[in-house]
Motif scaffolding. Structure first.
Motif, PDB file in Angstrom:
ATOM      1  N   VAL A  52       0.850  -1.179   0.000  1.00 25.52           N
ATOM      2  CA  VAL A  52       0.000   0.000   0.000  1.00 25.52           C
ATOM      3  C   VAL A  52       0.891   1.236   0.000  1.00 25.52           C
ATOM      4  N   GLN A  53       0.327   2.327  -0.415  1.00 26.64           N
ATOM      5  CA  GLN A  53       1.087   3.566  -0.493  1.00 26.64           C
ATOM      6  C   GLN A  53       1.307   4.147   0.905  1.00 26.64           C
ATOM      7  N   LYS A  54       2.332   4.970   0.981  1.00 29.75           N
ATOM      8  CA  LYS A  54       2.560   5.677   2.240  1.00 29.75           C
ATOM      9  C   LYS A  54       1.458   6.697   2.457  1.00 29.75           C
ATOM     10  N   ASN A  55       1.123   6.872   3.759  1.00 24.80           N
ATOM     11  CA  ASN A  55       0.064   7.816   4.118  1.00 24.80           C
ATOM     12  C   ASN A  55      -1.210   7.544   3.318  1.00 24.80           C
ATOM     13  N   SER A  56      -1.556   6.265   3.220  1.00 27.92           N
ATOM     14  CA  SER A  56      -2.752   5.887   2.462  1.00 27.92           C
ATOM     15  C   SER A  56      -4.021   6.051   3.265  1.00 27.92           C
ATOM     16  N   CYS A  57      -3.905   6.478   4.521  1.00 27.50           N
ATOM     17  CA  CYS A  57      -5.106   6.749   5.323  1.00 27.50           C
ATOM     18  C   CYS A  57      -4.805   7.931   6.252  1.00 27.50           C
ATOM     19  N   GLN A  58      -5.806   8.428   6.884  1.00 30.21           N
ATOM     20  CA  GLN A  58      -5.654   9.584   7.769  1.00 30.21           C
ATOM     21  C   GLN A  58      -5.826   9.155   9.221  1.00 30.21           C
ATOM     22  N   THR A  59      -4.907   9.630  10.056  1.00 25.14           N
ATOM     23  CA  THR A  59      -4.978   9.307  11.487  1.00 25.14           C
ATOM     24  C   THR A  59      -6.033  10.194  12.140  1.00 25.14           C
ATOM     25  N   ALA A  60      -6.712   9.648  13.113  1.00 20.33           N
ATOM     26  CA  ALA A  60      -7.727  10.424  13.839  1.00 20.33           C
ATOM     27  C   ALA A  60      -7.082  11.670  14.439  1.00 20.33           C
ATOM     28  N   GLY A  61      -7.832  12.760  14.386  1.00 19.09           N
ATOM     29  CA  GLY A  61      -7.287  14.066  14.753  1.00 19.09           C
ATOM     30  C   GLY A  61      -6.565  14.108  16.083  1.00 19.09           C
ATOM     31  N   PRO A  62      -7.165  13.654  17.163  1.00 19.24           N
ATOM     32  CA  PRO A  62      -6.476  13.740  18.469  1.00 19.24           C
ATOM     33  C   PRO A  62      -5.205  12.904  18.540  1.00 19.24           C
ATOM     34  N   MET A  63      -5.055  11.925  17.650  1.00 21.46           N
ATOM     35  CA  MET A  63      -3.919  11.019  17.737  1.00 21.46           C
ATOM     36  C   MET A  63      -2.834  11.330  16.718  1.00 21.46           C
TER      37      MET A  63
ATOM     38  N   GLN B 291      -0.556  13.643  16.666  1.00 20.04           N
ATOM     39  CA  GLN B 291       0.738  13.954  17.248  1.00 20.04           C
ATOM     40  C   GLN B 291       1.433  12.723  17.819  1.00 20.04           C
ATOM     41  N   PHE B 292       0.650  11.709  18.126  1.00 23.58           N
ATOM     42  CA  PHE B 292       1.244  10.479  18.652  1.00 23.58           C
ATOM     43  C   PHE B 292       1.595   9.494  17.532  1.00 23.58           C
ATOM     44  N   VAL B 293       0.694   9.386  16.496  1.00 24.90           N
ATOM     45  CA  VAL B 293       0.910   8.454  15.378  1.00 24.90           C
ATOM     46  C   VAL B 293       0.829   9.271  14.094  1.00 24.90           C
ATOM     47  N   PRO B 294       1.946   9.772  13.599  1.00 28.81           N
ATOM     48  CA  PRO B 294       1.874  10.646  12.422  1.00 28.81           C
ATOM     49  C   PRO B 294       1.601   9.891  11.124  1.00 28.81           C
ATOM     50  N   ASP B 295       2.061   8.639  11.047  1.00 21.11           N
ATOM     51  CA  ASP B 295       1.886   7.875   9.798  1.00 21.11           C
ATOM     52  C   ASP B 295       0.744   6.883   9.951  1.00 21.11           C
ATOM     53  N   CYS B 296       0.002   6.731   8.845  1.00 21.70           N
ATOM     54  CA  CYS B 296      -1.121   5.780   8.821  1.00 21.70           C
ATOM     55  C   CYS B 296      -1.026   4.949   7.550  1.00 21.70           C
ATOM     56  N   HIS B 297      -1.098   3.628   7.696  1.00 23.65           N
ATOM     57  CA  HIS B 297      -0.992   2.716   6.549  1.00 23.65           C
ATOM     58  C   HIS B 297      -2.264   1.883   6.487  1.00 23.65           C
ATOM     59  N   ALA B 298      -3.044   2.102   5.485  1.00 21.78           N
ATOM     60  CA  ALA B 298      -4.379   1.494   5.380  1.00 21.78           C
ATOM     61  C   ALA B 298      -4.278   0.010   5.065  1.00 21.78           C
ATOM     62  N   PRO B 299      -5.329  -0.752   5.371  1.00 24.04           N
ATOM     63  CA  PRO B 299      -5.392  -2.143   4.868  1.00 24.04           C
ATOM     64  C   PRO B 299      -5.416  -2.138   3.333  1.00 24.04           C
ATOM     65  N   TYR B 300      -5.212  -3.304   2.788  1.00 26.35           N
ATOM     66  CA  TYR B 300      -5.103  -3.385   1.329  1.00 26.35           C
ATOM     67  C   TYR B 300      -6.443  -3.083   0.673  1.00 26.35           C
TER      68      TYR B 300
END
Length: 1514
Positions: free
Chosen positions: A1094-1105, A1107-1116
């Protein structure tokens, strides 16, 4: 390329050149082209060359364009010639060169410079000159090593001087006829032809002065030169190959040098033992001519191999030696030309010249071509003197000889059958004298009854006929013959029927039968009735069925006499002409269906067919392979094309073949049979009275036991014959009363000779109907015809009274109840005889005593009359002994044609003989089955529309069945008539018979349907299980278990690499190189690893989180899949510097590039593309590849699935296994292992089971065609109503699925061959068998559904079982309620499934998806359920949900559903009406039991017996 050229129109030379240049570049590398591609390329060059001839404009620019295009075509042809050895390619290239030369000549000026095109292997030379310039200069290409032609001056004088001549020379250094291995051609090939300006060939042959041809010899050929010192050494050895000329070139040290040459074979020659000997020098103008010795194969006596040459100097007297040397150069060569008629290299008309050297061969030929200019085309030549030599090659080429020999053997076997058929036909042609003819009746009618040719036209019933005339009707007569079967299909049966006197003009006939026997139906063609006294004929056209189940379902028909308009109608004439031509006129068909009355016997017809076949084979092989004349114009008749040469060959073949065959057929047809001469017949006729007297004496002796009842019945019969009615009196009457009625009738008619009123016979106890008008008139009429009729009736009555008089005398008074009754009867008879004598004297002055001398037998009277034979000895024809001439012609022509056909076959060689034989057989059957029937039909249409001539069948020389004397000696009493036989069946009986017939037909149809379907099911199951192998399960299980070692439920990236380096590699590369695991399965190609990311940053992290988890990798998902290209380590910086090679593991490859397809795993549907790397052929390469991938983090957090793909082949069970191992994650970081393995059999094992399965597949296809025919016939009958029957749609579904299965089977085979071809050409790469596996899966699913539907159809076959019929009816009755309950059940299942999926889908695997939840709820209804897992989740809520599900679904809804069905079944049992088809089942079982001798208890009979027992008083 080929499709593009075929679709593109090449109208200009530029277009031709452009396409030819591309094609020449393609064929440059011949090793990369298949033989079919080479052939298609050569045909394209021929097509392109013909395009140059279409539009030729005489201008310089167009000439240059044509030259350029022609050069390109010659270049391409030269490229193909370099490596091709195929006849079709050779023919196409030579045609292309011929067209090219024609195109170049279109712009040539007379005596201009030649046009020359030279390529590597071909040189083209064209020039247009005047005939006078042909011999002034040699024809050659300057400054080159191509052949040279020098024409004699005589040739210039043979041509018209006013017309220019086109010179065409084609030179090749490669043999274009290399496909013919017998030529042994190693040098250059030169071809020269002369044509007119319009392209017509100028024949050059049989010249008195030779054409000189110089052919360069191959470069680098070894030169054998020996220098002999004639003082002490004068011997040398020479090796001479076969079919070559030995040229000895000698150079003496001084000239002249006389010496003698002796050549020996395998030994040194002497004066007495040598192969050849000569003295040198020879006569000649130059030293080269004087010291050159030529020995052709005839001079060498056909010997090949090592020869020894001895030189003996010729010295003067007193000298023992000579001081001289002699240089001898030996050259072996041959001059051959290509004989296009024989497709062979030949030396005819060519020889080697003295100017032959080791550099060039001189050929002297007296022809350029073998074509003639006369009308007749020269056939292939065979030399009968070479018979022994040709038959010596039988072991190499036995095809034609064996075929001709088998024809002779088959002819002898068929001859035996034909002779037996002739004997049977001899019995068929006899006239049957009906047994129920009245011995006293003398008026004769010949009946010809023609049974039709339709299938099942013959009958086993007893047929009865009545003639309906204007002056009365005949008695019903039973048409039968105890000695032979009558009314066979296509047969003509002859019967002799008698009546007391003429019936007048026939108005109709009445035919019926009693519908008895195994095949009672009868198709009547036509009936012809002939009055043998007047030879008048009446035709009755029927062409309909007498049957209860066919046509108009009638057993009794009255056929009116046919008018001339009816006989000349198109349908009748066409049918009669076609039938006659096929049965008698057509030589081949008439062998089986010849008319039995024809004198052209079946043996003679078979012999004529055999002779015609052999002559046809001879003419075919004589002209087989004759080359086409290029100057011939093609006649185009739509889709048919022929040339003038083909027309000439057809005419010649006809002139050779048909005269002898027509003569043989004419002799056999027109030769009279050997019979008694007319003189002998007249002598026998003069002896007839004596025979008659003997016959009458015998008859008198037979009638000793005469009673009063028989005499009374005879008198009663007389009265009935006068009224011509067939009914019989019901009670006996007094003899005197009957005689009084007859006497009164005769007396009144004798007195009332001036009136024409009919009289009525009456008596107390005998009621006689009114006589028909004119039937009982005994007075003279006003016309000669009336007088003759009344005379005939008077004669008949007089003979009957004489017969009664004799019987009364034999009886005597003692047989009468009263003596005066006897005397009264005698007196009455004498008085009536006296009245009749007076009338007969008045009519014709006939002596009444002559009447008593006449015979009473109809057959005897027929012989005396001779009406059937009166033209037998007078009709024209050849004498009987001409039949021996015909047989002599048959034997001689058959042996001559067969002998020369075998010689031609032996000369042609095996390959050409097989080709000729195939074409001959195809053309023969095409002629017999298509052309000749069409000719017969067209001629029949012509005669029916134009000539409208009715062919009358004459019955000459027919014999009577039985002995005439035996017939005359019979007791003169009527044959006992069975009332059922002589009366048509009553309508009630006919209806009952029709019902029984319909029931039997339905029973047999049902039995046939069941047996056919059992065979269909058997074949289907064989096909289904033939595609599967029980070893496939064990193979897949073994491979799955082998590679699943070291797998856990939760694996990280390092665990995946660890598993790959240990379990994967250890099993993928086993102990034996190239084999996996234990060495039983061969690895096909390389294994490969594929991952999807999957592509990098293929999903968006929930707003409050964030700062804790900047990168999000979606399921296929297909949208989030990474399809980019990277550098090692997934670096973006190296992305632009890397190559775009698809072999890089860092470059995405599409599904099409990988030849893969989308895969549905446990989690999601994956695309077939990805990032791929191959592991290599061995464990070392695979380890290094994995180490490289691990170091560069090929697997990282963006990896969503890893696929290990490879294919293995296990030769022990002959199975391919396509293996795909999945490691997939849902982005939570843990990989789960699954696998997909599919076994496929691409190659069938050549054992007995494979042949059996293949035969089953073929039979299954035949079953499908059969069911298609039945459904098509049913669809035609029912039209749109066909689609309203569910069983019809069921059958249609099975047929469509079957053809879909066939299509998928073919596709799987093609894909398997494609994948195997790819593997064989790319053994170091991964071969993708996914398309083949997918097609195999589809094939198995289709076969499984076919088995399901075909098995379900057994329910329909059991519809005739009463219980099954009742169940089916009950389900139909309850269908509306069942459908309602099904809707309720589906709604409740969905409700509970959705609820459980929402509640437990995140926690329990059984409810993870909606489909899993639905399956779990359905399993709950069957008692398969895991209560513990749901109770552990939520005891209270889970208990409520599943308790309600069990109560409502299982206890309420399902029980109500079953109750509805049971209620419907109970109601159906009360209201059920037995089906008519149940009786059919009983009848079928009764027939089957009767066939095997088993007693069958009919249920109805048993029921009646039970009721009868119950009604009996106790």
């Amino acid at each position: 390329m080929i499709d593009m050229v075929n679709e593109t129109s090449t109208n200009t030379p530029e277009e031709v050149q452009l396409i030819a240049r591309g094609l020449a570049a393609i064929v440059m590398k011949g090793t990369e082209l298949s033989s079919s591609a080479q052939e298609e390329a050569s045909l394209l060059f021929a097509k392109l060359s013909s395009s140059l001839l279409m539009d030729v404009n005489a201008n310089e620019e167009n000439a240059n364009e044509i030259h350029a295009a022609a050069s390109t075509i010659v270049e391409g042809a030269s490229n193909i010639l370099d490596y091709s050895s195929n006849k079709n390619i050779s023919d196409a290239l030579l045609l292309a060169m011929s067209n090219t030369q024609s195109a170049l000549l279109a712009f040539k000026e007379v005596n201009g410079a030649p046009t020359i095109i030279q390529e590597a292997h071909i040189a083209v030379f064209v020039k247009r000159i005047t005939p006078g310039s042909l011999h002034t200069e040699s024809i050659s290409i300057l400054n080159s090593s191509w052949p040279t032609f020098s024409l004699p001056s005589l040739l210039s004088k043979m041509l018209p001087p006013s017309e220019p001549v086109d010179v065409r020379m084609l030179s090749m250094n490669k043999n274009p006829f290399s496909w013919n291995k017998r030529g042994n051609i190693s040098g250059q090939i030169g071809a020269l032809s002369l044509t007119t300006k319009n392209g017509s060939s100028i024949p050059v042959e049989n010249l008195s002065e030779d054409i000189k041809i110089l052919l360069p010899r191959p470069v680098g050929e070894q030169v054998n030169t020996s220098v002999l010192d004639l003082r002490n050494f004068s011997t040398t050895s020479i090796d001479i190959p076969a079919d070559t000329t030995l040229v000895l070139k000698m150079v003496p040290s001084n000239d002249p040098l006389p010496f003698k040459l002796l050549l020996g074979y395998m030994d040194y020659p002497t004066e007495t033992n040598n192969v050849a000997m000569t003295e040198m020098p020879h006569q000649g103008t130059t030293q080269e001519e004087r010291y050159t010795w030529l020995l052709d194969p005839k001079d060498l006596k056909g010997k090949t191999g090592m020869h020894y040459l001895v030189v003996r100097p010729i010295v003067g007297p007193g000298r023992k030696s000579i001081n001289a040397t002699l240089s001898i150069t030996s050259i072996t060569t041959a001059c051959k030309f290509w004989d296009e008629s024989q497709l062979e290299w030949s030396t005819y008309g060519c020889r080697v010249g003295v100017k032959t050297t080791h550099l060039v061969t001189q050929c002297l030929c007296n022809h350029l071509t073998s074509f003639g200019s006369s009308f007749f085309v020269t056939p292939n030549i065979v030399d009968p003197s070479r018979t022994a030599e040709l038959f010596g090659t039988f072991a190499e080429n036995p095809v034609v000889v064996c075929f001709v020999g088998s024809l002779f053997l088959a002819y002898l076997l068929v001859l035996v059958w034909a002779r037996r058929k002739d004997i049977q036909d001899t019995a068929k042609v006899k006239v049957t004298v009906l047994e129920d003819n009245d011995p006293m009746d003398e008026y004769r009618y010949l009946l010809s009854v023609n049974t039709g040719h339709r299938r099942g036209a013959s009958t086993s019933s007893q047929v009865t006929i009545t003639l309906l005339g204007a002056e009365g009707n005949s008695e019903p007569h039973h048409l039968t013959n105890p000695k032979k079967r009558v009314f066979q299909r296509g047969a003509v049966d002859l019967f002799l029927l008698t009546t007391p006197f003429s019936l007048g003009e026939l108005q109709g006939i009445r035919l019926w039968h009693n519908n008895s026997g195994s095949h009672p139906a009868w198709y009547v063609g036509n009936v012809v009735v002939q009055d043998l006294q007047t030879e008048q004929k009446w035709h009755f056209l029927c062409n309909s069925w007498l049957a209860i189940d066919m046509g108009d379902c009638s057993l009794d028909k009255v056929l009116p006499v046919s008018t001339e308009m009816d006989l000349k109608s198109f349908s009748n004439l066409f049918f009669m002409k076609t039938t006659k031509d096929f049965s008698d006129g057509h030589l081949w068909y008439s062998v089986i269906s010849r008319p039995p009355s024809s004198t052209f016997t079946c043996v003679q017809r078979v012999s004529c067919c055999f002779t015609l076949l052999l002559c046809t084979m001879l003419t075919s092989i004589m002209f087989y392979g004759i080359p086409k004349d290029p100057s011939d114009q093609t006649m185009d008749l739509g889709r048919f094309e022929f040339t003038w040469q083909q027309f000439k060959i057809g005419v010649q073949s006809s002139l050779i073949m048909f005269p002898i065959n027509i003569l043989i057929v004419s002799i056999f047809r027109n030769t009279r049979p050997r019979e008694i001469s007319c003189c002998k017949r007249k002598t026998e006729k003069r002896d007839a009275p004596k025979q008659t007297f003997i016959s009458q004496t015998a008859t008198t002796d037979m009638n000793v036991n005469v009673t009063l009842d028989t005499v009374t019945k005879d008198i009663t019969r007389i009265t009935h014959s006068l009224s011509m009615k067939s009914n019989r009196p019901g009670q006996p009457v007094d003899i005197n009363t009957v005689l009084s009625v007859v006497e009164d009738f005769i007396t009144q008619n004798h007195k009332a000779s001036d009136t024409t009123q009919p009289k009525t016979l009456t008596s107390g106890n005998l009621v006689q109907p009114q006589l028909p008008e004119g039937s009982a008139d005994m007075h003279p009429g006003s016309t000669a015809e009336g007088i003759q009729k009344q005379s005939n009736k008077a004669k008949y009555l007089y003979r009957q009274l004489c017969h009664i008089d004799k019987k009364l005398i034999l009886l005597g008074p003692s047989s009468f109840p009263a003596p005066h009754s006897y005397s009264q009867a005698l007196q009455q008879v004498q008085d009536m005889k006296g009245h009749l004598q007076d009338q007969l004297f008045t009519f014709s002055c006939i002596n009444p005593n002559e009447l008593t001398q006449k015979k009473l037998s109809p057959a005897d009277s027929t012989v005396d009359d001779g009406s059937l034979n009166k033209r037998g000895c007078c009709h024209g024809g050849l004498p009987w002994w001409f039949v021996f001439v015909g047989w002599l012609l048959v034997i001689s022509s058959s042996f001559v044609a067969g002998f020369f056909t075998m010689l031609y076959g032996l000369k042609f060689g095996k390959e050409r003989s097989v080709s000729w034989l195939v074409s001959m057989i195809v053309s023969f059957f095409q002629s017999i089955l298509v052309i000749q029937p069409l000719k017969v039909i067209c001629l029949a249409v012509f005669f029916a529309l134009v000539t409208k001539k009715i062919d009358e069948e004459e019955f000459h020389n027919v014999a009577f069945e039985g002995n005439d004397r035996d017939l005359a000696c019979k007791d003169q009493k009527l044959v006992r008539r069975e009332r059922s036989l002589y009366e048509p069946p009553p309508p009630a009986d006919v209806e009952k018979m029709r019902k029984n017939m319909i029931m039997e037909q339905k029973a047999f149809a049902l039995l046939k349907e069941i047996l056919t379907y059992m065979g269909f099911m058997w074949m289907l199951l064989l096909v289904a299980y033939g595609q599967r192998d029980p070893n496939a399960f064990f193979l897949t299980q073994h491979i799955r278990n082998s590679f699943s070692g070291g797998i856990s439920n939760s694996m990280g990236l390092e665990d995946v690499f660890t598993w790959a380096n240990t379990s994967l590699l250890s099993n993928l590369f086993g102990v034996y190189p190239g084999f996996i695991t234990d060495g039983n399965s061969k690895l096909v190609g390389n294994a490969r690893l594929r991952q999807v990311r999957v592509q990098k940053n293929s999903c968006q992290t929930a707003g409050p989180m964030v700062q804790f988890v900047p990168d999000c990798h979606a399921p296929y998902s297909w949208e989030a899949e990474d399809m980019g290209s990277y550098g090692p380590g997934w670096s973006q910086s190296a992305k632009d510097n890397i190559s775009t090679s698809t072999s890089s593991p860092w470059t995405y490859q599409t599904q099409a590039q990988l030849r893969a397809y989308a895969v549905w795993s446990q989690l999601v549907l994956y695309r077939g593309g990805g990032f791929v790397t191959e592991l290599g052929p061995d464990s070392q390469n695979a380890s290094s590849t994995l180490e490289y991938l691990f170091k560069n983090t090929w697997l990282d957090i963006y990896t969503r699935a890893i696929f290990v793909e490879f294919t293995v082949y296990n030769a022990n069970v002959n199975l391919f296994c396509i293996v795909t191992l999945f490691l997939e994650t849902t982005a939570v970081g843990a990989f789960q292992f699954t696998s997909e393995l599919q076994s496929v059999r691409l190659y069938q094992s050549p054992d007995g089971l494979y042949i059996f399965v293949m035969a089953a597949e073929i039979v299954y296809l035949l079953f499908i065609f059969y069911y298609m025919f039945l459904q098509g016939k049913l669809m035609k009958q029912q039209r749109w109503a066909y689609f309203r029957n569910r069983w019809n749609l069921f059958e249609l579904t099975i047929i469509l699925l079957s053809w879909s299965t066939v299509a998928v089977f073919i596709k799987r085979t093609l894909l398997g061959n494609r994948d195997m071809t790819y593997f064989q050409n790319h053994k170091d790469k991964f071969p993708s068998f996914y398309d083949t596996a997918k097609a195999d899966s589809a094939l198995q699913y289709l076969i499984a559904f076919l088995v399901l539907l075909a098995t379900f159809k057994l329910w329909h076959l059991l519809r005739l079982n009463p219980k099954m019929n009742m169940i089916t009816a009950a389900l139909q009755r309850a269908w509306s309620d069942i459908s309602s309950y099904l809707v309720v059940i589906v709604i409740m299942l969905l409700a509970y499934s959705i609820t459980c999926n929402v509640m437990y889908g995140w926690q329990l695997s059984s409810y993870r998806t909606l489909l899993d939840a639905l399956l779990t709820i359905v399993a709950l209804q069957m008692g398969i359920f895991n209560y513990d897992e749901v109770i552990d989740c939520n005891p209270v809520l889970s208990g409520l949900i599943f308790a309600s599900c069990i109560v409502f679904m299982t206890f309420v809804v399902l029980n109500l559903f079953v109750s509805v069905i049971l209620a419907a079944f109970t109601k159906e049992r009360i209201c059920h009406k037995p089906s008519d088809e149940e009786e059919i089942v009983d009848l079928m079982l009764k027939k089957i039991c009767g066939l095997f001798g088993i007693r069958y208890n009919d249920p109805d009979t048993l029921r009646q017996d039970v009721n009868r027992d119950g009604d009996m008083p106790s």
